[in-house]
Design an enzyme around this catalytic site. Structure first.
Site, PDB file in Angstrom:
ATOM      1  N   PRO A   2       0.816  -1.207   0.000  1.00  0.00           N
ATOM      2  CA  PRO A   2       0.000   0.000   0.000  1.00  0.00           C
ATOM      3  C   PRO A   2       0.853   1.263   0.000  1.00  0.00           C
ATOM      4  CG  PRO A   2      -0.580  -1.498   1.805  1.00  0.00           C
ATOM      5  CD  PRO A   2       0.698  -1.956   1.246  1.00  0.00           C
ATOM      6  N   GLU A   3       0.717   2.046  -1.031  1.00  0.00           N
ATOM      7  CA  GLU A   3       1.305   3.374  -1.017  1.00  0.00           C
ATOM      8  C   GLU A   3       0.172   4.345  -0.712  1.00  0.00           C
ATOM      9  OE1 GLU A   3       4.529   4.665  -2.945  1.00  0.00           O
ATOM     10  OE2 GLU A   3       5.076   2.844  -4.013  1.00  0.00           O
TER      11      GLU A   3
END
Length: 274
Positions: A2-3
């Site tokens: 997850p960015e």
DNA sequence: CGATTCCCCTGGGCGC
DNA sequence: TGCGCCCAGGGGAATC
């Protein structure tokens, strides 16, 4: 992985199910994520109503009157809203059960195979120390080329590491850093202090453009982002340089190169980026 | 203060 | 089919 766009997509996905809803119980199956889950989470959350779901950098905050749950998804963390009887998997570490509404009871389930994520506690009216000293959000006006230029004067570290420094700007992870530097035509190995004001203006604009695009994209693929091994919001086929060592640059055909900076794989086009 | 390195963890890919 | 090995990486902590 997850960015920022995936965390924001997660926030938008879960918030409508949580806001205004009362927590009935908290199940902690695995008390040791990256850090131990503090006792307040289990002791204080039950009975509380979730007032707001906030994102700061890649952290998510579930605000209640008595304090806030502070979550980070780490590398493999996933938050899903599920029926209470959803089968419990090996890496389902936390369930926050919600009171039933017309659609029935729900749980907010935190799943994280590698346990790089965390669940911490922030008392009311305070800012958790992890959130202190963070740079601005990249999609706000507080983040621009002049900020990058001013903060980078005298810095000898590679511009890619500078861009990934959370004290400079938050939410630019390894993939997006390589992609933004390509879009801005800047060699990721270049010393941060040697990049001109004009080129930082371009870089800031590209960071905003790419992150905004990925968030928009994530919103259209909401059902897919629950796949923990995928690259939600960002499709491999659309990456310009990341993971493409030896493959031709989509702009000029030159072979993409790879180097390790700060223990992270970095990709760039030696012709398009100077 | 800034730069650099280490470390947490497990699934997936690969070679044999 | 199974096993050992290596890699990925957010980001705080420790070290230089």
């Amino acid at each position: 992985m997850p960015e920022l766009p995936e965390v924001e997509t997660t926030r938008r996905g879960i918030a409508p199910h949580l806001i205004g809803r009362r927590i009935t119980s908290v199940v902690l199956r695995r008390p040791d994520l990256r850090w131990p889950i503090p006792p307040e989470v289990g002791a204080l959350l039950p009975g509380q109503r979730i007032e707001e779901v906030e994102r700061r950098a890649k952290y998510l905050l579930l605000h209640t009157q008595v304090g806030s749950a502070l979550l980070h998804l780490g590398m493999t963390g996933v938050l899903r809203v599920l029926p209470p009887d959803a089968p419990v998997g090996k890496h389902d570490h936390v369930d926050i059960a919600l009171e039933a509404t017309t659609v029935g009871a729900r749980i907010l389930r935190f799943t994280d195979a590698r346990r790089f994520g965390c669940l911490l506690w922030q008392p009311p009216g305070t800012t958790h120390e992890l959130l202190e000293n963070l740079g601005p959000e990249p999609l706000t006006d507080a983040f621009d080329g002049d900020l990058l230029w001013h903060l980078s004067r005298g810095r000898t570290a590679a511009v890619k590491l500078f861009l990934m420094d959370n004290a400079v700007v938050v939410g630019v992870g390894n993939i997006y850093a390589s992609e933004a530097l390509f879009a801005a035509g800047i060699d990721p190995r270049r010393a941060a202090g040697s990049v001109s004001r004009a080129r930082y203006a371009r870089l800031a604009a590209e960071v905003k453009r790419i992150l905004a695009w990925a968030i928009e994209r994530g919103g259209t693929t909401l059902r897919d982002f629950i796949n923990p091994d995928g690259m939600p919001g960002y499709f491999v086929r659309e990456l310009q340089v990341y993971g493409r060592e030896g493959e031709p640059c989509r702009t000029c055909g030159t072979a993409i190169r790879q180097v390790v900076l700060g223990q992270r794989s970095t990709f760039w086009c030696p012709r398009c980026q100077k």
